[in-house]
Design an enzyme around this catalytic site. Structure first.
Site, PDB file in Angstrom:
ATOM      1  N   HIS A   1       0.824  -1.197   0.000  1.00  0.00           N
ATOM      2  CA  HIS A   1       0.000   0.000   0.000  1.00  0.00           C
ATOM      3  C   HIS A   1       0.862   1.252   0.000  1.00  0.00           C
ATOM      4  O   HIS A   1       2.080   1.191   0.219  1.00  0.00           O
ATOM      5  CB  HIS A   1      -0.937   0.011   1.214  1.00  0.00           C
ATOM      6  CG  HIS A   1      -0.222   0.014   2.530  1.00  0.00           C
ATOM      7  ND1 HIS A   1       0.266  -1.138   3.107  1.00  0.00           N
ATOM      8  CD2 HIS A   1       0.092   1.019   3.386  1.00  0.00           C
ATOM      9  CE1 HIS A   1       0.846  -0.862   4.252  1.00  0.00           C
ATOM     10  NE2 HIS A   1       0.763   0.455   4.453  1.00  0.00           N
TER      11      HIS A   1
ATOM     12  N   TYR B   1       3.503   9.878  12.267  1.00  0.00           N
ATOM     13  CA  TYR B   1       3.066   8.554  11.797  1.00  0.00           C
ATOM     14  C   TYR B   1       3.942   8.001  10.678  1.00  0.00           C
ATOM     15  O   TYR B   1       4.281   6.819  10.681  1.00  0.00           O
ATOM     16  CB  TYR B   1       1.617   8.620  11.329  1.00  0.00           C
ATOM     17  CG  TYR B   1       1.064   7.287  10.889  1.00  0.00           C
ATOM     18  CD1 TYR B   1       0.815   6.281  11.809  1.00  0.00           C
ATOM     19  CD2 TYR B   1       0.813   7.021   9.546  1.00  0.00           C
ATOM     20  CE1 TYR B   1       0.333   5.048  11.414  1.00  0.00           C
ATOM     21  CE2 TYR B   1       0.328   5.795   9.136  1.00  0.00           C
ATOM     22  CZ  TYR B   1       0.084   4.812  10.075  1.00  0.00           C
ATOM     23  OH  TYR B   1      -0.391   3.585   9.684  1.00  0.00           O
TER      24      TYR B   1
ATOM     25  N   GLY C   1     -44.885   0.873 -35.123  1.00  0.00           N
ATOM     26  CA  GLY C   1     -45.595  -0.364 -35.383  1.00  0.00           C
ATOM     27  C   GLY C   1     -46.942  -0.382 -34.711  1.00  0.00           C
ATOM     28  O   GLY C   1     -47.287   0.500 -33.914  1.00  0.00           O
ATOM     29  N   PRO C   2     -47.750  -1.405 -35.002  1.00  0.00           N
ATOM     30  CA  PRO C   2     -49.074  -1.517 -34.369  1.00  0.00           C
ATOM     31  C   PRO C   2     -48.956  -1.902 -32.903  1.00  0.00           C
ATOM     32  O   PRO C   2     -47.872  -2.039 -32.349  1.00  0.00           O
ATOM     33  CB  PRO C   2     -49.754  -2.610 -35.205  1.00  0.00           C
ATOM     34  CG  PRO C   2     -48.630  -3.405 -35.783  1.00  0.00           C
ATOM     35  CD  PRO C   2     -47.511  -2.450 -36.014  1.00  0.00           C
ATOM     36  N   ALA C   3     -50.102  -2.101 -32.285  1.00  0.00           N
ATOM     37  CA  ALA C   3     -50.124  -2.418 -30.857  1.00  0.00           C
ATOM     38  C   ALA C   3     -49.567  -3.820 -30.606  1.00  0.00           C
ATOM     39  O   ALA C   3     -49.618  -4.704 -31.466  1.00  0.00           O
ATOM     40  CB  ALA C   3     -51.551  -2.309 -30.319  1.00  0.00           C
ATOM     41  N   SER C   4     -49.034  -4.015 -29.405  1.00  0.00           N
ATOM     42  CA  SER C   4     -48.543  -5.310 -28.912  1.00  0.00           C
ATOM     43  C   SER C   4     -47.402  -5.860 -29.746  1.00  0.00           C
ATOM     44  O   SER C   4     -47.273  -7.069 -29.936  1.00  0.00           O
ATOM     45  CB  SER C   4     -49.689  -6.337 -28.866  1.00  0.00           C
ATOM     46  OG  SER C   4     -50.741  -5.882 -28.050  1.00  0.00           O
TER      47      SER C   4
ATOM     48  N   GLY D   1     -44.134  -4.634 -29.040  1.00  0.00           N
ATOM     49  CA  GLY D   1     -42.951  -4.477 -28.204  1.00  0.00           C
ATOM     50  C   GLY D   1     -42.245  -3.154 -28.327  1.00  0.00           C
ATOM     51  O   GLY D   1     -41.185  -2.967 -27.741  1.00  0.00           O
ATOM     52  N   LYS D   2     -42.820  -2.189 -29.064  1.00  0.00           N
ATOM     53  CA  LYS D   2     -42.126  -0.906 -29.237  1.00  0.00           C
ATOM     54  C   LYS D   2     -42.076  -0.123 -27.928  1.00  0.00           C
ATOM     55  O   LYS D   2     -41.033   0.429 -27.559  1.00  0.00           O
ATOM     56  CB  LYS D   2     -42.804  -0.094 -30.337  1.00  0.00           C
ATOM     57  CG  LYS D   2     -44.281   0.195 -30.122  1.00  0.00           C
ATOM     58  CD  LYS D   2     -44.873   0.918 -31.310  1.00  0.00           C
ATOM     59  CE  LYS D   2     -46.305   1.363 -31.042  1.00  0.00           C
ATOM     60  NZ  LYS D   2     -47.190   0.223 -30.692  1.00  0.00           N
ATOM     61  N   THR D   3     -43.192  -0.057 -27.206  1.00  0.00           N
ATOM     62  CA  THR D   3     -43.187   0.633 -25.913  1.00  0.00           C
ATOM     63  C   THR D   3     -42.376  -0.146 -24.885  1.00  0.00           C
ATOM     64  O   THR D   3     -41.725   0.453 -24.020  1.00  0.00           O
ATOM     65  CB  THR D   3     -44.623   0.822 -25.423  1.00  0.00           C
ATOM     66  OG1 THR D   3     -45.379   1.526 -26.419  1.00  0.00           O
ATOM     67  CG2 THR D   3     -44.661   1.616 -24.127  1.00  0.00           C
TER      68      THR D   3
END
Length: 780
Positions: free
Chosen positions: A115, A211, A423-426, A428-430
């Site tokens: 150290h 020290y 893309g459309p709903a469902s 996975g974009k969100t």
């Protein structure tokens, strides 16, 4: 005679003391490797020193070795590296290439750790930032040590055990820049009444005298202190040892150490009992001070913060230490401090100001990508990563998408500052967008309902999330600036307009963001400039309800892998993926021949080139007898994408030809004598370089794909039966009578009558009279 450094008589304040531990626990068993890495050429001298006799016996070889190893042994090299790193650390704090500071460094061989003690003082350090700066100083020290190890690499390659130490230093350096020190760099602290730890200021000269100085020299664990320290320089009551000492860059020799200690004790740091005035009054010979000067000197210039300011400073330190970004984080992690600040007049407003200051500090020191890695260090990419799975389902190369996201979030993608998931709903974009912004945590949202202040929540943020983006005439102009990363001023409620710097934007929508709505009209004037600022990923395939949410850790793992493997700049992206220009519609991925985008085949891992899942190895329990007996020559190159080991021809005969899935259409190479086929194939790929945007385009895509599939199958059937074709050509050509029968020309019964020509809707039927002739007879 060695140069003796002057006694330091003043030390810059405030001063703090650190302890650096070498990040290799088994250093004592492999100390000879440290000699080779840090002090190349001293290995033989260290071995000879092991056999020397201790003092006070005379040993000429011992004295020569100690003199030659004065500042060349590995402890001295370690001490110099720590000193140079501390100097760089203070120059960054003071923003000056030549910092005004004082530094004392002493390396020691402890019982368990190798150290260094560091005493540093000067402007730029304070009680608030001395503790939080430990990872920064730790990373600089490791960088200096790595550079000194590379001097050996320039002469010869590393041995395996030397490479192990080198890679341990590199790994510790990466962790240090992620804010992790693993206890290898600590600062002297004190605990307040509430139990919190804070950096402790020290009296540097007294700490050094009491020290660090009263220790005996020992430069290697193979030797003893009585071998390395002469009797006249021996500290009788000292139990600990030191290896090398630097005072403001100058080495402190062993023979000068006692004199240095005595000078500090008698002249620089006198005790109260040594103060004398020579028998005269203490104020007798002092200069006279006027009233005005006395009044000016009696005023204290030290500012003492009040209770409210101390609470705000403590809350700001907590926010930096624990990564607290919103009010809910404060309630969960430091409710006591929050209640104390809420009890002050205007406490709610003070908390908002503290959070605002912390947001400014984070935005100035981090990008969205670096802060994501700061929050989730040490993540690894696995084959069951949902982000990887989602991008493969939608037809994209997940590694290529991750590379682009790293460039955008790191503000290194030029004018294209926005990623749009369309893309459309469902689909996975969100899910994808939410995982990215929630992993970064410091994000702002666009609010369409607040029409006058749409971008009110976007200032002092690392990333902007525009959910269900809709482009309106009222905000299209500032939106173009924000999507392109250009600085602009935005309106904020109850305040003047503020400057919004470059902030990456994540969009998830099923609207046409390039069509601008205004009143009762829709305009496409802004479509071209908007497309130049946006990278659009089309998610068209709906996900099953059991897909689940993508976690921030999975996004961080994907981006961390891409950041480590690729150069995350615009030039690096174009070079890696062989692109001349980044299009608005993100290019679809091209899978390797035997790799799949189906999550069922994820156990063998993923391909580091196409991102697809690796094929399973051959297994007799899975393959059918017919497939197992098939030779390599019988396998068609166009069918290498099917790796499930079943007979695809029998299935095709039972089920029939069906359109292939997106991005998995297998189109064989065009024969050299078929120019028409090559034109249709190239036109197909030109028309469908991106995924279909609606159901009509999807039906057209499937129709054209089915047509190409049928052409390929018919061409394969022709190639399989070449002998039948040649035999048919060898037959004699038909005579005119036979040609007439084929063309529908029937000769008449009498020679004077012309032949009967049948059209496509006629046939030669007997007349009624002829029908009567056959009554009771059998027609020939």
């Amino acid at each position: 005679m060695a140069f003796n450094p002057p006694v330091i008589r003043a030390f810059s304040s405030p001063a703090f003391t650190y302890v650096f531990k070498f990040p290799y626990p088994s250093w004592k068993e492999k100390e000879w490797l440290l000699h080779a890495l840090l002090a190349h050429g001293t290995e033989q001298a260290m071995i000879q020193l092991r056999n020397c006799v201790p003092h006070p016996d005379e040993d000429i070889i011992r004295d020569d070795l100690l003199l030659s190893l004065e500042d060349r042994h590995f402890g001295a090299i370690l001490c110099k590296a720590v000193y140079m790193a501390t100097t760089t650390f203070m120059s960054q704090k003071q923003r000056n290439m030549f910092p005004r500071c004082d530094i004392i460094v002493q390396s020691e061989l402890g019982e368990t750790n190798l150290h260094c003690h560091i005493i540093v003082g000067g402007e730029g350090l304070s009680k608030r930032n001395a503790k939080t700066s430990c990872p920064q100083l730790y990373g600089l020290i490791l960088g200096e040590l790595i550079q000194r190890c590379k001097t050996l690499l320039a002469t010869r390659p590393f041995e395996p055990e030397e490479a192990e130490i080198y890679h341990a230093l590199k790994r510790a350096e990466r962790e240090a820049w992620g804010g992790v020190t693993s206890g290898n760099l600590q600062i002297l602290q004190y605990r307040d009444r509430r139990g919190d730890l804070h950096a402790q200021q020290v009296d540097a000269l007294r700490f050094f005298k009491n020290y660090l100085l009263p220790k005996n020299r020992c430069i290697t664990s193979y030797s003893r202190p009585d071998v390395c320290t002469s009797p006249e320089n021996w500290f009788v009551l000292a139990e600990k040892t030191y290896c090398h000492t630097l005072v403001n860059g100058l080495p402190l020799p062993e023979h000068y150490r006692k004199h240095y200690h005595a000078t500090l004790d008698n002249e620089v740091l006198p005790g109260p009992q040594t103060m004398a005035f020579g028998g005269r009054g203490p104020w007798e010979h002092l200069p006279e001070v006027g009233d005005q000067r006395l009044a000016a000197s009696s005023v204290s210039t030290t500012y003492k913060p009040n209770k409210k300011e101390k609470l705000m400073l403590n809350l700001l330190d907590k926010c930096s230490e624990l990564n607290l970004l919103v009010y809910e984080d404060l309630v969960a992690n430091c409710p006591e401090l929050l209640l104390m600040l809420e009890g002050q007049p205007g406490g709610a407003r003070l908390i908002e100001q503290v959070l605002g200051m912390h947001h400014i500090n984070v935005c100035s020191n981090f990008t969205a990508l670096s802060y994501l890695f700061h929050l989730y260090p040490g993540t690894t990419l696995s084959s069951d990563n949902k982000a990887l799975q989602l991008l493969l389902i939608q037809g994209y190369n997940p590694l290529m998408v991750g590379h682009a996201l790293c460039c955008v979030l790191n503000k290194q993608f030029g004018k294209q500052n926005t990623v749009c998931f369309y893309g459309p709903a469902s689909t996975g974009k969100t899910n994808m967008a939410k995982a990215i912004v929630q992993g970064i945590r410091l994000y702002g949202c666009v609010n369409h309902l607040n029409k006058g202040f749409v971008f009110n929540d976007c200032r002092q943020r690392l990333v902007v999330w525009w959910e269900e983006c809709l482009m309106h005439q009222d905000w299209v102009e500032p939106a173009k600036c924000i999507l392109g990363g250009t600085e602009c001023r935005i309106d904020v409620k109850h305040r003047d307009s503020v400057l919004l710097t470059q902030t990456p934007v994540i969009i998830s929508t099923n609207h046409d963001i390039y069509a601008v709505v205004g009143g009762n009209s829709v305009s496409h004037v802004h479509a071209a400039p908007l497309k130049e600022r946006v990278i659009q990923l089309n998610f068209m395939k709906q996900l099953p309800q059991t897909f689940g949410e993508i976690t921030p850790e999975e996004i961080a793992a994907l981006l961390q892998w891409c950041f480590n493997e690729y150069e995350c700049t615009l030039t690096g992206f174009k070079t890696k993926w062989s692109l001349d220009k980044i299009p608005n519609s993100f290019p679809l991925g091209v899978l390797c021949p035997t790799h799949s985008q189906d999550f069922i085949l994820h156990e063998n891992g993923y391909c580091t080139d196409c991102g697809g899942y690796l094929a399973h190895s051959a297994d007799d329990s899975v393959y059918t007898d017919r497939a197992s007996d098939t030779s390599k020559e019988a396998i068609d190159a166009g069918d290498l994408g099917d790796t499930d080991g079943e007979d695809s021809e029998s299935e095709a005969s039972e089920v029939g030809v069906r359109p292939s899935k997106k991005r998995r259409i297998t189109i064989p190479a065009t024969p050299p004598n078929s120019p028409g086929s090559s034109v249709s194939t190239s036109a197909f790929f030109d028309n469908w370089c991106a995924q279909p945007r609606d159901e009509d385009e999807l039906r057209e895509y499937e129709r054209q794909a089915s047509r190409l599939q049928k052409k390929r199958e018919s061409r394969e059937r022709r190639e399989e039966t070449p002998m039948a074709t040649s035999s048919q050509e060898s037959e004699s050509e038909p005579n005119p009578t036979q040609w007439g029968d084929k063309l529908g020309v029937i000769p008449s019964g009498t020679p004077d009558q012309p032949p009967i020509v049948l059209h496509c809707f006629e046939d030669l039927r007997p007349s009624d009279e002829d029908e009567g002739e056959y009554i009771g007879k059998e027609r020939l």
